[in-house]
Motif scaffolding. Sequence first.
Motif, PDB file in Angstrom:
ATOM      1  N   ILE A  13      40.364  35.634  44.342  1.00 23.63           N
ATOM      2  CA  ILE A  13      40.663  36.519  45.470  1.00 23.63           C
ATOM      3  C   ILE A  13      39.528  37.532  45.525  1.00 23.63           C
ATOM      4  O   ILE A  13      39.284  38.249  44.551  1.00 23.63           O
ATOM      5  CB  ILE A  13      42.016  37.235  45.280  1.00 23.63           C
ATOM      6  N   ALA A  15      37.194  40.715  45.758  1.00 25.87           N
ATOM      7  CA  ALA A  15      37.470  42.090  45.321  1.00 25.87           C
ATOM      8  C   ALA A  15      37.924  42.980  46.478  1.00 25.87           C
ATOM      9  O   ALA A  15      38.840  43.788  46.325  1.00 25.87           O
ATOM     10  CB  ALA A  15      36.238  42.689  44.646  1.00 25.87           C
ATOM     11  N   ARG A  18      41.545  42.261  47.095  1.00 25.36           N
ATOM     12  CA  ARG A  18      42.375  42.771  45.991  1.00 25.36           C
ATOM     13  C   ARG A  18      42.554  44.270  46.088  1.00 25.36           C
ATOM     14  O   ARG A  18      43.665  44.791  45.925  1.00 25.36           O
ATOM     15  CB  ARG A  18      41.745  42.405  44.644  1.00 25.36           C
ATOM     16  N   LYS A  19      41.479  44.994  46.377  1.00 26.59           N
ATOM     17  CA  LYS A  19      41.565  46.459  46.474  1.00 26.59           C
ATOM     18  C   LYS A  19      42.385  46.885  47.685  1.00 26.59           C
ATOM     19  O   LYS A  19      43.226  47.769  47.592  1.00 26.59           O
ATOM     20  CB  LYS A  19      40.165  47.060  46.545  1.00 26.59           C
ATOM     21  N   TYR A  21      44.778  45.351  49.310  1.00 25.37           N
ATOM     22  CA  TYR A  21      46.198  45.038  49.262  1.00 25.37           C
ATOM     23  C   TYR A  21      46.840  45.310  47.909  1.00 25.37           C
ATOM     24  O   TYR A  21      47.999  44.953  47.696  1.00 25.37           O
ATOM     25  CB  TYR A  21      46.425  43.570  49.679  1.00 25.37           C
ATOM     26  N   ILE A  23      46.264  44.134  44.895  1.00 23.55           N
ATOM     27  CA  ILE A  23      46.528  42.945  44.087  1.00 23.55           C
ATOM     28  C   ILE A  23      45.869  43.133  42.727  1.00 23.55           C
ATOM     29  O   ILE A  23      44.671  43.386  42.642  1.00 23.55           O
ATOM     30  CB  ILE A  23      45.992  41.676  44.789  1.00 23.55           C
ATOM     31  N   PHE A  24      46.662  43.048  41.671  1.00 27.96           N
ATOM     32  CA  PHE A  24      46.161  43.273  40.320  1.00 27.96           C
ATOM     33  C   PHE A  24      46.759  42.229  39.388  1.00 27.96           C
ATOM     34  O   PHE A  24      47.681  41.496  39.765  1.00 27.96           O
ATOM     35  CB  PHE A  24      46.511  44.686  39.845  1.00 27.96           C
ATOM     36  N   GLU A  25      46.227  42.169  38.180  1.00 29.32           N
ATOM     37  CA  GLU A  25      46.704  41.195  37.202  1.00 29.32           C
ATOM     38  C   GLU A  25      48.198  41.350  36.971  1.00 29.32           C
ATOM     39  O   GLU A  25      48.703  42.452  36.794  1.00 29.32           O
ATOM     40  CB  GLU A  25      45.957  41.380  35.878  1.00 29.32           C
ATOM     41  N   ILE A  29      52.517  36.771  43.787  1.00 31.60           N
ATOM     42  CA  ILE A  29      52.193  36.510  45.185  1.00 31.60           C
ATOM     43  C   ILE A  29      53.022  35.324  45.642  1.00 31.60           C
ATOM     44  O   ILE A  29      53.377  34.456  44.853  1.00 31.60           O
ATOM     45  CB  ILE A  29      50.688  36.256  45.429  1.00 31.60           C
ATOM     46  N   PRO A  42      51.353  39.308  48.869  1.00 28.05           N
ATOM     47  CA  PRO A  42      51.607  39.965  47.588  1.00 28.05           C
ATOM     48  C   PRO A  42      53.012  40.562  47.574  1.00 28.05           C
ATOM     49  O   PRO A  42      53.454  41.150  48.553  1.00 28.05           O
ATOM     50  CB  PRO A  42      50.535  41.058  47.517  1.00 28.05           C
TER      51      PRO A  42
END
Length: 75
Positions: A13, A15, A18-19, A21, A23-25, A29, A42
């Motif tokens: 995905i 970066a 990810r930032k 929306y 989205i992190f480890e 989803i 997400p």
Amino acid sequence: MKTTVTRKGQTVIPAYIRKKYGIFEGLTIQWIDTGETITVVPIPKDGIKTLRGAAKGEKLLKKLLRERKADRSRE
């Protein structure tokens, strides 16, 4: 944006996405298959906190009262 799928079916995905929306480890989803497209959504850990303030400025009370008045006039 484009990414490539690996032999194991994995992809990255970007970066920026990810930032934007959050989205992190470890985040869950959901994959939604409409038959024509795939949508990735997400799932926040605290859905209520995420939605707090989403309707700000919508004047929901006025809309509710107007709809109730319209319902009464149809009866």
